[in-house]
Design an enzyme around this catalytic site. Structure first.
Site, short mmCIF file in Angstrom:
data_model
loop_
_atom_site.label_atom_id
_atom_site.label_comp_id
_atom_site.label_asym_id
_atom_site.label_seq_id
_atom_site.Cartn_x
_atom_site.Cartn_y
_atom_site.Cartn_z
N SER A 145 -9.57 -1.60 3.13
CA SER A 145 -9.11 -0.68 2.98
C SER A 145 -10.50 0.00 2.16
CB SER A 145 -8.39 -1.62 1.50
OG SER A 145 -8.32 -0.69 0.32
N TYR A 158 -7.56 -8.24 -4.51
CA TYR A 158 -7.49 -8.12 -2.76
C TYR A 158 -8.56 -7.37 -2.93
CZ TYR A 158 -5.39 -3.58 -0.09
OH TYR A 158 -4.97 -3.31 0.83
#
Length: 264
Positions: A145, A158
Site C-alpha cells: 500500500s 496497517y
C-alpha cells in the site's frame, strides 16, 4: 489477451475488491487460477460468476492466510492437482483505523499476523514449490500500500504491516537472486481504490470522497482493475527483468501529498 496463457496462479483474498479484480483479469489473460479466501460464501458466489464467464480454468479453496496449516494444505493441493505454480498474488489483508492510544496490543498483532506474517508464509511456500516443480522460476506479487511507503494518519498497525510487506519483498528478492534462481518477488502499492473494504471503513459520504478525488492528480478514484493491470504485468514475461521492485498505483496521490496538498 493471453499474456498468462497456461500459467498457474494463486490469488489470496479473492472474493471481492482488488483480489476479485485480479482473478478476473488473470482469467481474461488465459491463466489457470486458484482463488482463495476465508469468506467461503462470498468466494462461492464469485466462483459462479467466473465459471459462467471463463469456464473451468478457475477453482476455489478456503484459506486463512494467518494460518500456516491452511497455507500448507492449499500448496499441497496445488501440487497434487496442477503439479506446479507459476505465480502467487498475496493480496488478502485487513485494515485497522485507530490512533495509537485506542489500539490494543491484540489488534496490532492481528494486523501483523494477517498482513505481514500471512504474506511471509505464502511467499516462503511459493518459493519452495517453484524451486521443486518449476525449475526455480516464477513470479510473486505482494500487495502492499502507499501506507507502506509513507505511513498514514491513525493507521499505525496497517502502515507497519504494509511497510513490512514492502521490505520483505525486497529482502527475499535479493536472497533468491543471490542463488541465481529466476523467482521474482515484487510489490504493488495501491492508493485509494474503491472496494467494499474502502466504503466499509470510510462510509459513503460524497463530500469526503470528492475531497479525496481532488487530492489525486489524475482526477479520479482508483478501481480494482487498475491494480489488476499492474499485477498482470508483474506476473507476465513482460517484466522478466524486474525483481525487488515496487509499483505504485495511486494516480499520483503519494507524490502530490508529499509536496503539499493538491487540488484540481
Amino acid at each position: 489477451m493471453g499474456k498468462l496463457k497456461n500459467k498457474v496462479i494463486l490469488v489470496t483474498g479473492a472474493s471481492r475488491g482488488i483480489g476479485k479484480g485480479c482473478v478476473t483479469k488473470l482469467l481474461s489473460e488465459k491463466a489457470s487460477v486458484i482463488a482463495t479466501d476465508r469468506d467461503e460464501a462470498l468466494l462461492e458466489e464469485s466462483h459462479r460468476e467466473w465459471i459462467v464467464k471463463f469456464g473451468k480454468r478457475i477453482r476455489i479453496q478456503f484459506l486463512d492466510i494467518a494460518s500456516e496449516t491452511d497455507w500448507i494444505e492449499v500448496m499441497s493441493d496445488i501440487e497434487a492437482n496442477e503439479g506446479l505454480l507459476h505465480g502467487l498474488v498475496n493480496n488478502a489483508g485487513i485494515v485497522n483505523l485507530k490512533p495509537l492510544e485506542e489500539m490494543s496490543l491484540e489488534e496490532f498483532k492481528e494486523t501483523q499476523d494477517v498482513n505481514l506474517t500471512g504474506t511471509f508464509i505464502g511467499t516462503k511456500l511459493a518459493v519452495d514449490i517453484m524451486r521443486r516443480k518449476n525449475n526455480a522460476k516464477g513470479s510473486i506479487v505482494n500487495i502492499s500500500s502507499i501506507s507502506g511507503q509513507t505511513g498514514t494518519l491513525n493507521c499505525g498497525a496497517y502502515s507497519a504491516s504494509k511497510g513490512g510487506v514492502r521490505m520483505l519483498s525486497k529482502a527475499i528478492a535479493l536472497e533468491v537472486g543471490a542463488k541465481r534462481e529466476f523467482i521474482r518477488i515484487n510489490s504493488v502499492h495501491p492508493g485509494v481504490i474503491m472496494t467494499p473494504m474502502q466504503t466499509e471503513r470510510a462510509g459513503n459520504d460524497e463530500e469526503l470522497w470528492e475531497g479525496i478525488r481532488k487530492s489525486i492528480p489524475l482526477g479520479r478514484l482508483g478501481k480494482p482493475e487498475d491494480v489488476a493491470n499492474a499485477v498482470t504485468y508483474l506476473l507476465s514475461d513482460l517484466s522478466d527483468f524486474m525483481t525487488g521492485a515496487e509499483l505504485t498505483v495511486d494516480g499520483g496521490m503519494r507524490i502530490a501529498l508529499s509536496g503539499g496538498q493538491y487540488n484540481d
